[in-house]
Design a protein around this motif. Structure first.
Motif, PDB file in Angstrom:
ATOM      1  N   LYS A   1       0.808  -1.221   0.000  1.00 55.66           N
ATOM      2  CA  LYS A   1       0.000   0.000   0.000  1.00 55.66           C
ATOM      3  C   LYS A   1       0.838   1.267   0.000  1.00 55.66           C
ATOM      4  CE  LYS A   1      -3.954  -2.125   2.198  1.00 55.66           C
ATOM      5  NZ  LYS A   1      -5.052  -1.951   3.115  1.00 55.66           N
ATOM      6  N   GLN A   2       2.159   1.115  -0.017  1.00 52.64           N
ATOM      7  CA  GLN A   2       3.063   2.257  -0.016  1.00 52.64           C
ATOM      8  C   GLN A   2       4.014   2.142  -1.200  1.00 52.64           C
ATOM      9  OE1 GLN A   2       3.158   4.853   2.095  1.00 52.64           O
ATOM     10  NE2 GLN A   2       1.569   4.099   3.456  1.00 52.64           N
ATOM     11  N   PRO A   3       4.422   3.256  -1.777  1.00 55.36           N
ATOM     12  CA  PRO A   3       5.448   3.177  -2.819  1.00 55.36           C
ATOM     13  C   PRO A   3       6.777   2.738  -2.210  1.00 55.36           C
ATOM     14  CG  PRO A   3       4.693   5.457  -2.491  1.00 55.36           C
ATOM     15  CD  PRO A   3       3.929   4.598  -1.561  1.00 55.36           C
ATOM     16  N   GLY A   4       7.640   2.192  -3.039  1.00 56.01           N
ATOM     17  CA  GLY A   4       8.943   1.738  -2.565  1.00 56.01           C
ATOM     18  C   GLY A   4       9.209   0.312  -3.007  1.00 56.01           C
ATOM     19  N   ASN A   5      10.205  -0.301  -2.405  1.00 55.38           N
ATOM     20  CA  ASN A   5      10.581  -1.667  -2.746  1.00 55.38           C
ATOM     21  C   ASN A   5       9.990  -2.646  -1.745  1.00 55.38           C
ATOM     22  OD1 ASN A   5      12.065  -0.798  -4.947  1.00 55.38           O
ATOM     23  ND2 ASN A   5      13.953  -0.624  -3.765  1.00 55.38           N
ATOM     24  N   HIS A   6       9.403  -3.716  -2.275  1.00 58.66           N
ATOM     25  CA  HIS A   6       8.752  -4.731  -1.443  1.00 58.66           C
ATOM     26  C   HIS A   6       9.201  -6.108  -1.935  1.00 58.66           C
ATOM     27  CE1 HIS A   6       5.961  -1.631   0.031  1.00 58.66           C
ATOM     28  NE2 HIS A   6       5.968  -1.204  -1.213  1.00 58.66           N
ATOM     29  N   PRO A   7       9.794  -6.938  -1.071  1.00 55.46           N
ATOM     30  CA  PRO A   7      10.191  -8.285  -1.502  1.00 55.46           C
ATOM     31  C   PRO A   7       8.959  -9.185  -1.645  1.00 55.46           C
ATOM     32  CG  PRO A   7      10.683  -7.981   0.808  1.00 55.46           C
ATOM     33  CD  PRO A   7      10.183  -6.665   0.303  1.00 55.46           C
ATOM     34  N   PHE A   8       9.034 -10.114  -2.593  1.00 64.21           N
ATOM     35  CA  PHE A   8       7.989 -11.108  -2.729  1.00 64.21           C
ATOM     36  C   PHE A   8       8.593 -12.405  -3.254  1.00 64.21           C
ATOM     37  CE2 PHE A   8       8.078  -9.247  -6.950  1.00 64.21           C
ATOM     38  CZ  PHE A   8       7.793 -10.293  -7.816  1.00 64.21           C
ATOM     39  N   THR A   9       7.870 -13.506  -3.058  1.00 61.76           N
ATOM     40  CA  THR A   9       8.335 -14.795  -3.546  1.00 61.76           C
ATOM     41  C   THR A   9       7.416 -15.275  -4.652  1.00 61.76           C
ATOM     42  OG1 THR A   9       7.076 -15.983  -1.879  1.00 61.76           O
ATOM     43  CG2 THR A   9       9.365 -15.483  -1.352  1.00 61.76           C
ATOM     44  N   LEU A  10       8.000 -16.041  -5.552  1.00 65.22           N
ATOM     45  CA  LEU A  10       7.289 -16.545  -6.711  1.00 65.22           C
ATOM     46  C   LEU A  10       7.514 -18.047  -6.783  1.00 65.22           C
ATOM     47  CD1 LEU A  10       5.834 -16.051  -9.407  1.00 65.22           C
ATOM     48  CD2 LEU A  10       8.040 -15.552 -10.405  1.00 65.22           C
ATOM     49  N   LYS A  11       6.437 -18.816  -6.669  1.00 64.48           N
ATOM     50  CA  LYS A  11       6.528 -20.278  -6.737  1.00 64.48           C
ATOM     51  C   LYS A  11       6.449 -20.684  -8.201  1.00 64.48           C
ATOM     52  CE  LYS A  11       4.133 -24.455  -5.333  1.00 64.48           C
ATOM     53  NZ  LYS A  11       2.910 -24.969  -4.735  1.00 64.48           N
ATOM     54  N   LEU A  12       7.539 -21.250  -8.725  1.00 61.14           N
ATOM     55  CA  LEU A  12       7.601 -21.651 -10.124  1.00 61.14           C
ATOM     56  C   LEU A  12       7.216 -23.113 -10.322  1.00 61.14           C
ATOM     57  CD1 LEU A  12      10.955 -19.875 -10.912  1.00 61.14           C
ATOM     58  CD2 LEU A  12       8.686 -19.144 -11.634  1.00 61.14           C
ATOM     59  N   TYR A  13       7.499 -23.941  -9.332  1.00 64.44           N
ATOM     60  CA  TYR A  13       7.216 -25.379  -9.373  1.00 64.44           C
ATOM     61  C   TYR A  13       7.294 -25.844  -7.930  1.00 64.44           C
ATOM     62  CZ  TYR A  13       7.396 -30.154 -11.225  1.00 64.44           C
ATOM     63  OH  TYR A  13       7.094 -31.458 -11.543  1.00 64.44           O
ATOM     64  N   PRO A  14       6.655 -26.936  -7.551  1.00 65.99           N
ATOM     65  CA  PRO A  14       6.777 -27.382  -6.158  1.00 65.99           C
ATOM     66  C   PRO A  14       8.243 -27.546  -5.752  1.00 65.99           C
ATOM     67  CG  PRO A  14       5.057 -28.609  -7.258  1.00 65.99           C
ATOM     68  CD  PRO A  14       5.719 -27.771  -8.309  1.00 65.99           C
TER      69      PRO A  14
END
Length: 150
Positions: free
Chosen positions: A122-135
């Motif tokens: 909800k705020q501008p800036g950098n936010h880490p996230f994870t991406l599940k590509l395969y189990p």
């Protein structure tokens, strides 16, 4: 009696499994409902061949996911959003928006359900996230949210 399950059977097994069950259970329950078939030598050979092909396919998909992970690990996805005077975004950046930006910027098509953020963006800036590509194959990336027009 050995049977090959055609469908998932609760508390017994999953479709495609080779099982040993009692003769009466097979004849009176599994066969009449079309849940299983008798395991003849030819059918067992076909089952093993299908399992071998399935295993090779899963290994190929896993390797493709590993290559994609190495290509995008640590990269940044940029999204522009509108914000109010105090700098807070109108609404939040959704996983669907992140998926669209990933496809546009990195050419990687992913399902929005495979994107996990620590909390709502909800705020501008950098936010880490994870991406599940395969189990078992997960890439960590950074979402960079900029204010539109700034």
């Amino acid at each position: 009696m050995q049977v090959i399950l055609k469908a998932d059977v609760n508390k017994i097994g999953r479709a495609g499994e080779l099982l040993t069950v009692s003769d009466g259970y097979a004849r009176n329950f599994l066969f009449p409902r079309g849940l299983a078939e008798e395991a003849t030598a030819g059918k067992v050979a076909d089952l093993k061949e299908r399992q071998k092909h399935q295993k090779a396919k899963e290994e190929r998909l896993r390797q493709e996911a590993e290559q994609a992970r190495q290509a995008i690990q640590g990269k940044t996805v940029r999204i522009e959003a509108t914000a109010g005077e105090n700098g807070k975004l109108f609404g939040s950046v959704t996983a669907a928006q992140i998926a669209e930006a990933l496809e546009a910027q990195h050419g990687l098509k992913v399902d929005k359900r495979d994107i996990k953020t620590a909390d709502a963006v909800k705020q501008p800036g950098n936010h880490p996230f994870t991406l599940k590509l395969y189990p078992g194959v997960v890439a960590e990336m950074v979402l960079s949210v900029a204010v539109r027009g700034a």
